[in-house]
Design a protein around this motif. Structure first.
Motif, PDB file in Angstrom:
ATOM      1  N   GLU A  83      47.535 -15.024 144.361  1.00  0.00           N
ATOM      2  CA  GLU A  83      48.233 -13.773 144.645  1.00  0.00           C
ATOM      3  C   GLU A  83      47.221 -12.672 144.978  1.00  0.00           C
ATOM      4  O   GLU A  83      46.110 -12.674 144.450  1.00  0.00           O
ATOM      5  CB  GLU A  83      49.077 -13.360 143.429  1.00  0.00           C
ATOM      6  N   PRO A  84      47.569 -11.705 145.851  1.00  0.00           N
ATOM      7  CA  PRO A  84      48.858 -11.544 146.537  1.00  0.00           C
ATOM      8  C   PRO A  84      48.956 -12.301 147.861  1.00  0.00           C
ATOM      9  O   PRO A  84      49.902 -12.111 148.612  1.00  0.00           O
ATOM     10  CB  PRO A  84      48.914 -10.042 146.778  1.00  0.00           C
ATOM     11  N   THR A  96      52.198 -14.339 148.342  1.00  0.00           N
ATOM     12  CA  THR A  96      53.380 -13.516 148.640  1.00  0.00           C
ATOM     13  C   THR A  96      53.384 -13.085 150.098  1.00  0.00           C
ATOM     14  O   THR A  96      54.431 -13.101 150.762  1.00  0.00           O
ATOM     15  CB  THR A  96      53.410 -12.280 147.724  1.00  0.00           C
TER      16      THR A  96
END
Length: 539
Positions: free
Chosen positions: A468-469, A472
């Motif tokens: 992450e990120p 995402t």
């Protein structure tokens, strides 16, 4: 006393010298047609496994072509010849669906990923995302996509029954189609982007290409476009005559397009015909490493004649002329017979060598492409005296690198690579389910992210927090890309994603400030200077 021994030694030395002289005068052993006949007879009669005569002949012929060490020369078996003609011709007898093989549990499914317009599939109400369960008597569970595709194809006018499973529909959907000649578009759509900039994605050069480019450009100009982008990225080529016709749309009658140099024939120069666009707005051509063959003819000719600004990265460099020779029994031989040169004299071809594993690589590969390294290439002049660069492929006037993933994004994708097919299947299925409820101006919501991760987990794909990120960002981008096309169509999805496509965004920005082709070149020179001033980051 020593003379007899010396004479004897001299005599011994003389024998091999004379013998050597004798053998040097003999013609070296040469292979003759009889060698082939002898090998063929021994293989046919003495090889440990029996071979049918047609199989022996085909293997021998393919071996001869393979030993040319030319990755572009190929002997097509009858079925391969039909496939080649279909892929370049742009038409076939079928129902008009693009299929995709997806992993489902331990097996595979065949999913409809796209429906071509004005086809039996569109008329029959097939939906993107439908899963094919049966084609006539052929069940498709775990069937190879080629087998399903072959079952759908046939003689135009004949019927085929297909059973689909549709998301959120309990009962199977049974449809009967009458096969028709399906037109595979070279230009899937054309749209206005930004401040009245027309965008034309050109996917291939089939028998319809010039007609479609003409229609798309005319439509966009009629809608107020004051500049055009012709996107040749990942266009691997096709029918050369169509490349000449597309070039003619933007050039003046009689201007040379490409020069063909062959071994045993005089040079041939193809020139622009009288079929031109009525209006000639400023033009940018986008290229990348997937731009090859017929695409490079167009890009090179329009660059040399100062009719287009080429932007992106250097093209593939497939500048070899292939000729197709029909053979007995439905076979066909595609063989290299010449090389292409642009009007300024640049060779399009970039030398490559064929490796033992079947891959072919450049003999002198480019390093990271920059404006400074571009200037080390051989130089030529356009009609107006602009410098254009040789060395294989078409080198852009303005280099804009391909969009690249961040290091953490690359690491995340490598981590899920073993589950890549399941990853794609989950994304596609979820996008299809969201299609009916997502508004046209949708944004990826927290609820969608949560549900997508739940589905990925069910499919055995776990996402480590250390990614992450980046994870995402990739999930949002991939879901947005799929859902955009389903909700907005191809044109709307392209308009939505311009900012993420750095090459297209740069082309649109340059065209926005240029009312003439000369002004576009001036803006391009300024942009190239800015690129050269920025040092590349290799981290």
């Amino acid at each position: 006393m020593l003379r007899p021994r010396t004479a004897a030694v001299a005599s011994l030395l003389l024998i091999p010298m004379v013998a050597g002289g004798f053998f040097l005068q003999q013609a070296p052993p040469r292979a003759t047609p009889r060698l082939f006949d002898q090998v063929l007879a021994i293989v046919a009669s003495r090889y440990v496994d029996s071979l049918q005569s047609p199989e022996v002949f085909e293997k021998a012929a393919k071996g001869l072509v393979r030993e040319l060490n030319d990755p572009y020369s190929e002997l097509f078996a009858p079925r391969q010849s039909e496939e080649f003609n279909r892929s370049t011709g742009g038409r076939y007898g079928g129902v008009g669906m693009l299929l995709e093989e997806q992993k489902v549990g331990a097996g595979t499914s065949i999913i409809v990923s796209r429906i071509f317009p004005h086809t039996p599939a569109e008329d029959g109400g097939v939906h993107e995302g439908d899963r094919i369960m049966r084609v006539d008597s052929l069940p498709t569970a775990d069937a190879k996509i080629d087998k399903v595709s072959d079952a759908l194809r046939g003689i135009p006018g004949t019927s085929v029954q297909v059973v689909f499973q549709r998301p959120r529909v309990v009962e199977p959907v049974k449809l009967t189609f009458k096969r028709a000649v399906v037109h595979v578009p070279a230009v899937p759509y054309a749209t206005i982007i930004g401040d009245r900039i027309g965008y034309i994605p050109l996917q291939t050069f089939n028998e319809n290409t010039a007609e479609e480019v003409d229609a798309a450009a005319t439509k966009l100009v009629g809608q107020g476009a004051r500049g055009l982008v012709l996107d040749l990225r990942d266009n691997g080529g096709g029918i050369v005559e169509q490349a000449l016709a597309v070039s003619s749309l933007f050039l003046k009658s009689g201007q040379p397009i490409v020069n063909v140099r062959s071994r045993n024939a005089p040079d041939e120069v193809a020139r622009a015909t009288s079929e031109h666009l009525a209006t000639q707005p400023p033009l940018v051509i986008l290229t990348d490493g997937g731009t090859a063959s017929a695409s490079e003819i167009v890009a090179g000719a329009l660059q040399d004649h100062d009719r287009a600004l080429v932007l992106g990265t250097t093209s593939f460099g497939k500048g070899l002329v292939q000729s197709l020779f029909p053979l007995d029994g439905g076979y066909a031989l595609k063989i290299t017979t010449g090389k292409w040169y642009t009007p300024s004299g640049r060779s399009i071809h970039r030398e490559r060598k064929l490796l033992a594993d079947g891959r072919f690589v450049e003999t002198r590969p480019d390093s990271l492409e920059t404006e400074a390294e571009k200037k080390a290439r051989p130089t030529y002049s356009s009609d107006a005296g602009r410098t254009v660069y040789g060395g294989g492929g078409i080198t852009p006037d303005v280099i804009v690198p391909d969009d690249t993933l961040l290091t953490t994004e690359q690491e995340f994708l490598r981590a899920i690579a073993p589950k890549a097919q399941a990853f794609v299947t989950v994304l596609n299925q979820y996008a299809f389910e969201l299609k009916g409820s997502a508004p046209r101006d949708f944004s990826i919501t927290p609820a969608w992210r949560t549900e997508l991760r739940r589905r990925l987990g069910t499919a055995g794909i776990t996402i480590d927090q250390k990614y992450e990120p980046a994870a995402t960002r990739i999930l949002d981008r991939e879901l947005d890309r799929r859902l955009s096309r389903l909700v907005l169509g191809d044109a709307g999805a392209r308009q939505r994603s311009v900012a993420e496509d750095h090459q297209l965004a740069r082309a649109v920005a340059l065209l926005a400030g240029a009312r003439t082709q000369e002004a576009l070149f001036a803006a391009g020179r300024t942009g190239a200077s800015l690129n050269a001033a920025v040092k590349p980051d290799h981290n």
